[in-house]
Design a protein around this motif. Structure first.
Motif, mmCIF file in Angstrom:
data_model
loop_
_atom_site.group_PDB
_atom_site.id
_atom_site.type_symbol
_atom_site.label_atom_id
_atom_site.label_comp_id
_atom_site.label_asym_id
_atom_site.label_seq_id
_atom_site.Cartn_x
_atom_site.Cartn_y
_atom_site.Cartn_z
ATOM 1 N N UNK A 19 -1.474 -6.064 -5.456
ATOM 2 C CA UNK A 19 -2.535 -5.075 -5.287
ATOM 3 C C UNK A 19 -2.135 -3.943 -4.366
ATOM 4 N N UNK A 20 -1.390 -4.254 -3.336
ATOM 5 C CA UNK A 20 -0.975 -3.225 -2.374
ATOM 6 C C UNK A 20 0.065 -2.283 -3.005
ATOM 7 N N UNK A 21 0.988 -2.843 -3.784
ATOM 8 C CA UNK A 21 1.958 -2.011 -4.492
ATOM 9 C C UNK A 21 1.257 -1.056 -5.459
ATOM 10 N N UNK A 22 0.231 -1.569 -6.135
ATOM 11 C CA UNK A 22 -0.501 -0.731 -7.084
ATOM 12 C C UNK A 22 -1.193 0.439 -6.396
ATOM 13 N N UNK A 23 -1.525 0.267 -5.133
ATOM 14 C CA UNK A 23 -2.194 1.335 -4.382
ATOM 15 C C UNK A 23 -1.216 2.220 -3.613
ATOM 16 N N UNK A 24 0.041 1.829 -3.595
ATOM 17 C CA UNK A 24 1.057 2.612 -2.882
ATOM 18 C C UNK A 24 1.894 3.486 -3.819
ATOM 19 N N UNK A 25 1.966 3.121 -5.108
ATOM 20 C CA UNK A 25 2.858 3.798 -6.043
ATOM 21 C C UNK A 25 2.071 4.411 -7.202
ATOM 22 N N UNK A 26 2.580 5.512 -7.720
ATOM 23 C CA UNK A 26 1.914 6.208 -8.817
ATOM 24 C C UNK A 26 1.981 5.357 -10.079
ATOM 25 N N UNK A 303 4.859 -2.592 1.363
ATOM 26 C CA UNK A 303 5.064 -1.277 1.962
ATOM 27 C C UNK A 303 6.544 -0.897 1.976
ATOM 28 N N UNK A 304 7.419 -1.867 2.243
ATOM 29 C CA UNK A 304 8.851 -1.589 2.270
ATOM 30 C C UNK A 304 9.378 -1.249 0.882
ATOM 31 N N UNK A 305 8.978 -2.020 -0.114
ATOM 32 C CA UNK A 305 9.421 -1.752 -1.479
ATOM 33 C C UNK A 305 8.931 -0.387 -1.951
ATOM 34 N N UNK A 306 7.661 -0.096 -1.690
ATOM 35 C CA UNK A 306 7.108 1.196 -2.103
ATOM 36 C C UNK A 306 7.837 2.349 -1.412
ATOM 37 N N UNK A 307 8.116 2.201 -0.132
ATOM 38 C CA UNK A 307 8.804 3.258 0.609
ATOM 39 C C UNK A 307 10.219 3.472 0.087
ATOM 40 N N UNK A 308 10.914 2.402 -0.189
ATOM 41 C CA UNK A 308 12.290 2.536 -0.684
ATOM 42 C C UNK A 308 12.318 3.184 -2.065
ATOM 43 N N UNK A 309 11.347 2.831 -2.909
ATOM 44 C CA UNK A 309 11.295 3.451 -4.231
ATOM 45 C C UNK A 309 10.964 4.941 -4.128
ATOM 46 N N UNK A 310 10.179 5.307 -3.130
ATOM 47 C CA UNK A 310 9.799 6.704 -2.958
ATOM 48 C C UNK A 310 10.841 7.488 -2.169
#
Length: 398
Positions: A19-26, A303-310
């Protein structure tokens, strides 16, 4: 192409991470698939209530993830090949293989019978919903005056034995603990625990270890035989056996070794959270298997995965302990406040207020699964091109 993220397991940590990944990434940039064998969220911290005969409110994932873009795949994980970046699952359509670009491993832990003779054959457990339901049926079939022995004096054992004793005062309920009752608690906490056990009629056998379990008895290491029409085994949790065959580097206890951002130390495209993973907490000690550890681990991983992808700076989520919340039946509780590294302070709450406090914590944990950013609006970032991510990674390690 969308970046394919697969999350394995939809307990507290897996569901929060998805759920957090879904709210962090487009949403246009990623596909997030959550693999779980059940369509409802299981409140593991309430399974002792289920076993004692209470009904828990259903929490369908379809409602929890509505509108988020998270796809729930009802299936059981059969294998993970971290080198090939593939997951094998068994679902309604049979066996299939899923490829991923990033994986969040959150399969958690299960019952640990400790290799004690007779436990696997004769004892009951409350580490999962199926086991709790089997125990529920067995207890319901017991006549008045029958005996129940709970083995294990940790949080799970304390909650199970008090819940059973309160729900079935007509049974002879006992607790077997290896050390002293509540020996990790403050003096106030230990005294309250003894008072509650006495009030509920629980017989406590301290400084005893169990050597064998049979259908009608428990035998301790010193040869003492305790009658037991039902034995409940709560001495700890074991890592999901699948971890050993993933190809991921493991710690000595079988958990997946991860760094401070919950990324596998051997496979950087894999993150592991909750009971499945081990990393250092406050004071350098490994985080213990618990919801208190697992949810912050899920926040950090997502948060770490989303940041690295971005291609942006990776945030750090502080993980520290504050309290241990123990329900002692429906009307009693114990809130033991602890240091950041989980050592008991003298301060503790007891009684009905503590029971109310624990109930709020349980409801808050379930609410946090459906609201993984804790109600704070989140900015959805676009997934950066590979060369941008590589540059950001090089800068971070320079």
């Amino acid at each position: 192409m969308q970046h394919r993220i697969i999350v394995l397991g939809a307990g507290y940590t897996g569901a929060v991470a998805a759920g957090r990944l879904a709210r962090r990434l487009h949403r246009e940039d990623v596909s997030i698939t959550l693999v779980n064998p059940e369509s409802d969220f299981v409140e593991r911290v309430r399974l002792h209530q289920l076993a004692a005969g209470q009904d828990l409110a259903p929490r369908p994932f379809a409602e929890m993830f509505a509108g988020t873009g998270v796809e729930l795949k009802l299936a059981k994980v059969a294998a993970v090949d971290a080198d090939r970046k593939a997951v094998t699952v068994d679902g309604a359509a049979g066996r299939e293989e899923l490829a991923y670009d990033s994986l969040v491993y959150a399969l958690g832990s299960g019952w640990d019978h400790g290799g004690v003779p007779g436990v696997a054959e004769h004892a009951h457990e409350v580490s999962g919903r199926p086991g709790a339901l089997r125990l529920r049926d067995r207890l319901a079939a017991l006549e008045a005056g029958r005996t129940v022995v709970v083995v294990g004096g940790g949080l799970t054992g304390l909650e199970a034995v008090t819940e059973i004793a309160e729900a079935r005062p007509d049974l002879d309920v006992a607790l077997v603990v290896r050390g002293a009752l509540g020996d990790w608690l403050s003096e106030k906490g230990r005294e309250h625990l003894r008072k509650v056990a006495g009030r509920l009629g629980i017989t406590v056998h301290e400084h005893r270890s169990v050597a064998a379990v049979a259908a009608d008895r428990v035998t301790t290491a010193d040869g003492t035989v305790l009658p037991a029409d039902v034995t409940v085994w709560t001495t700890g949790f074991a890592v999901h056996p699948l971890a050993e065959a993933t190809g991921l580097e493991l710690a000595a206890d079988g958990r997946i070794a991860v760094d401070a951002t919950m990324r596998s130390v051997s496979h950087p495209d894999v993150y592991a959270v909750g009971d499945a993973a081990v990393t250092a907490g406050p004071g350098g000690e490994p985080l213990r298997m618990s919801c208190a550890s697992g949810v912050p681990m899920a926040w950090q991983a997502a948060d770490a995965l989303a940041a690295r992808l971005a291609g942006v700076e990776v945030p750090r989520v502080p993980i520290r302990y504050a309290q241990q919340c123990v329900s002692l039946g429906r009307g009693e509780g114990l809130i033991q406040f602890v240091t950041a590294d989980d050592r008991a302070k003298e301060k503790a709450l007891t009684g009905r207020f503590a029971a109310f406090y624990k109930e709020i914590v349980c409801k808050g944990a379930a609410w946090g699964v459906a609201h993984p950013t804790l109600g704070v609006p989140a900015r959805r970032r676009r997934v950066a091109r590979p060369e941008v991510r590589d540059a950001a990674r090089a800068q971070a390690t320079a």
